[in-house]
Design a protein around this motif. Structure first.
Motif, PDB file in Angstrom:
ATOM      1  N   VAL A  65       0.833  -1.203   0.000  1.00  0.00           N
ATOM      2  CA  VAL A  65       0.000   0.000   0.000  1.00  0.00           C
ATOM      3  C   VAL A  65       0.870   1.257   0.000  1.00  0.00           C
ATOM      4  CG1 VAL A  65      -1.663   1.316   1.369  1.00  0.00           C
ATOM      5  CG2 VAL A  65      -1.979  -1.130   1.044  1.00  0.00           C
ATOM      6  N   VAL A  66       1.929   1.265   0.812  1.00  0.00           N
ATOM      7  CA  VAL A  66       2.817   2.432   0.874  1.00  0.00           C
ATOM      8  C   VAL A  66       3.508   2.655  -0.471  1.00  0.00           C
ATOM      9  CG1 VAL A  66       4.952   3.296   1.913  1.00  0.00           C
ATOM     10  CG2 VAL A  66       3.158   2.367   3.363  1.00  0.00           C
ATOM     11  N   LEU A  67       4.041   1.603  -1.066  1.00  0.00           N
ATOM     12  CA  LEU A  67       4.736   1.749  -2.356  1.00  0.00           C
ATOM     13  C   LEU A  67       3.768   2.174  -3.458  1.00  0.00           C
ATOM     14  CD1 LEU A  67       7.123  -1.313  -2.225  1.00  0.00           C
ATOM     15  CD2 LEU A  67       7.749   1.094  -2.063  1.00  0.00           C
ATOM     16  N   TYR A  68       2.570   1.626  -3.437  1.00  0.00           N
ATOM     17  CA  TYR A  68       1.580   2.010  -4.445  1.00  0.00           C
ATOM     18  C   TYR A  68       1.193   3.476  -4.272  1.00  0.00           C
ATOM     19  CZ  TYR A  68      -2.551   1.924  -7.366  1.00  0.00           C
ATOM     20  OH  TYR A  68      -3.473   2.191  -8.331  1.00  0.00           O
ATOM     21  N   THR A  69       1.026   3.903  -3.032  1.00  0.00           N
ATOM     22  CA  THR A  69       0.680   5.296  -2.766  1.00  0.00           C
ATOM     23  C   THR A  69       1.809   6.232  -3.184  1.00  0.00           C
ATOM     24  OG1 THR A  69      -0.655   4.557  -0.905  1.00  0.00           O
ATOM     25  CG2 THR A  69      -0.113   6.882  -0.982  1.00  0.00           C
ATOM     26  N   ILE A  70       3.035   5.851  -2.878  1.00  0.00           N
ATOM     27  CA  ILE A  70       4.189   6.662  -3.273  1.00  0.00           C
ATOM     28  C   ILE A  70       4.262   6.794  -4.791  1.00  0.00           C
ATOM     29  CG2 ILE A  70       6.715   6.662  -3.361  1.00  0.00           C
ATOM     30  CD1 ILE A  70       6.687   5.574  -0.512  1.00  0.00           C
ATOM     31  N   ALA A  71       3.916   5.749  -5.505  1.00  0.00           N
ATOM     32  CA  ALA A  71       3.927   5.820  -6.963  1.00  0.00           C
ATOM     33  C   ALA A  71       2.711   6.566  -7.509  1.00  0.00           C
ATOM     34  CB  ALA A  71       3.960   4.411  -7.552  1.00  0.00           C
ATOM     35  N   LEU A  72       1.601   6.521  -6.782  1.00  0.00           N
ATOM     36  CA  LEU A  72       0.361   7.123  -7.265  1.00  0.00           C
ATOM     37  C   LEU A  72       0.300   8.639  -7.040  1.00  0.00           C
ATOM     38  CD1 LEU A  72      -2.378   6.300  -8.493  1.00  0.00           C
ATOM     39  CD2 LEU A  72      -3.250   6.133  -6.161  1.00  0.00           C
ATOM     40  N   ILE A  73       0.867   9.113  -5.946  1.00  0.00           N
ATOM     41  CA  ILE A  73       0.775  10.539  -5.608  1.00  0.00           C
ATOM     42  C   ILE A  73       1.360  11.447  -6.696  1.00  0.00           C
ATOM     43  CG2 ILE A  73       1.641  12.281  -3.985  1.00  0.00           C
ATOM     44  CD1 ILE A  73       1.029  10.303  -1.753  1.00  0.00           C
ATOM     45  N   PRO A  74       2.583  11.210  -7.178  1.00  0.00           N
ATOM     46  CA  PRO A  74       3.069  12.093  -8.251  1.00  0.00           C
ATOM     47  C   PRO A  74       2.216  12.021  -9.510  1.00  0.00           C
ATOM     48  CG  PRO A  74       4.862  10.774  -7.378  1.00  0.00           C
ATOM     49  CD  PRO A  74       3.611  10.264  -6.774  1.00  0.00           C
ATOM     50  N   ALA A  75       1.672  10.836  -9.800  1.00  0.00           N
ATOM     51  CA  ALA A  75       0.828  10.710 -10.988  1.00  0.00           C
ATOM     52  C   ALA A  75      -0.457  11.504 -10.852  1.00  0.00           C
ATOM     53  CB  ALA A  75       0.512   9.238 -11.243  1.00  0.00           C
ATOM     54  N   LEU A  76      -0.970  11.626  -9.643  1.00  0.00           N
ATOM     55  CA  LEU A  76      -2.206  12.382  -9.433  1.00  0.00           C
ATOM     56  C   LEU A  76      -1.951  13.882  -9.323  1.00  0.00           C
ATOM     57  CD1 LEU A  76      -4.024  10.067  -6.866  1.00  0.00           C
ATOM     58  CD2 LEU A  76      -4.520  10.338  -9.298  1.00  0.00           C
ATOM     59  N   ILE A  77      -0.817  14.264  -8.764  1.00  0.00           N
ATOM     60  CA  ILE A  77      -0.533  15.686  -8.553  1.00  0.00           C
ATOM     61  C   ILE A  77      -0.077  16.363  -9.844  1.00  0.00           C
ATOM     62  CG2 ILE A  77       1.028  17.287  -7.392  1.00  0.00           C
ATOM     63  CD1 ILE A  77       0.928  15.454  -4.966  1.00  0.00           C
ATOM     64  N   CYS A  78       0.814  15.723 -10.553  1.00  0.00           N
ATOM     65  CA  CYS A  78       1.395  16.340 -11.757  1.00  0.00           C
ATOM     66  C   CYS A  78       0.468  16.144 -12.949  1.00  0.00           C
ATOM     67  CB  CYS A  78       2.752  15.735 -12.052  1.00  0.00           C
ATOM     68  SG  CYS A  78       3.948  15.986 -10.744  1.00  0.00           S
ATOM     69  N   LYS A  79       0.119  17.233 -13.569  1.00  0.00           N
ATOM     70  CA  LYS A  79      -0.709  17.143 -14.776  1.00  0.00           C
ATOM     71  C   LYS A  79       0.144  16.789 -15.989  1.00  0.00           C
ATOM     72  CE  LYS A  79      -4.237  20.391 -13.264  1.00  0.00           C
ATOM     73  NZ  LYS A  79      -4.835  19.479 -12.393  1.00  0.00           N
ATOM     74  N   ASP A  80       1.372  17.291 -16.003  1.00  0.00           N
ATOM     75  CA  ASP A  80       2.283  17.016 -17.101  1.00  0.00           C
ATOM     76  C   ASP A  80       3.528  16.355 -16.512  1.00  0.00           C
ATOM     77  OD1 ASP A  80       3.663  16.943 -19.463  1.00  0.00           O
ATOM     78  OD2 ASP A  80       4.268  19.050 -19.388  1.00  0.00           O
TER      79      ASP A  80
END
Length: 144
Positions: A65-80
């Motif tokens: 869960v932690v690794l998935y969240t760490i990978a998911l956060i930049p994908a959700l925050i950054c538009k480009d």
């Protein structure tokens, strides 16, 4: 031709999505394994007691869960993600261009390099014989 191009692009996107769907868990597995071994038992896990360290389900679930969240956060925050990919590419390219050749050299000439370094460091550690006596005589000659 626009309809056929759009259809081909959608097929390509679907295939890429399918590939990423199956590749991401494999990469996550490797990262999770390294994290479990590093955070909980270190090198002891690979000395034969691998099952007890890796078999705890709570550690695996939390780390997943932690690794998935760490990978998911930049994908959700950054538009480009172009800037993120450019920094990642610059770091990876620098490692390949500066660290890679040295690693290749050590892989080919490792024993010669170790022998050369041992000779070099052994000379630096030991002072030459009679250094103190030689320095005293040179100082005495200057003042007499």
């Amino acid at each position: 031709t626009d309809d056929s191009t759009a259809r081909a692009a959608n097929i390509a996107r679907t295939l890429l999505c399918t590939t990423m769907f199956f590749v991401y868990p494999m990469e996550s597995f490797v990262c999770r394994h390294v994290c479990v071994v590093t955070l909980f038992r270190g090198r002891d896990a690979h000395d034969g007691d691998d099952a007890t360290v890796l078999a705890r389900k709570d550690r695996r679930i939390i780390l997943t869960v932690v690794l998935y969240t760490i990978a998911l956060i930049p994908a959700l925050i950054c538009k480009d993600l172009g800037n993120v990919l450019s920094v990642t590419g610059a770091i990876g390219g620098s490692c390949l261009s500066y660290i890679g050749p040295g690693c290749c050299y050590l892989a080919v000439h490792g024993e010669d390099f170790k022998r050369l370094m041992n000779n070099h460091w052994s000379r630096l550690k030991k002072p030459p014989a009679n250094t103190e006596k030689a320095s005293r005589t040179s100082v005495q000659k200057k003042f007499t």
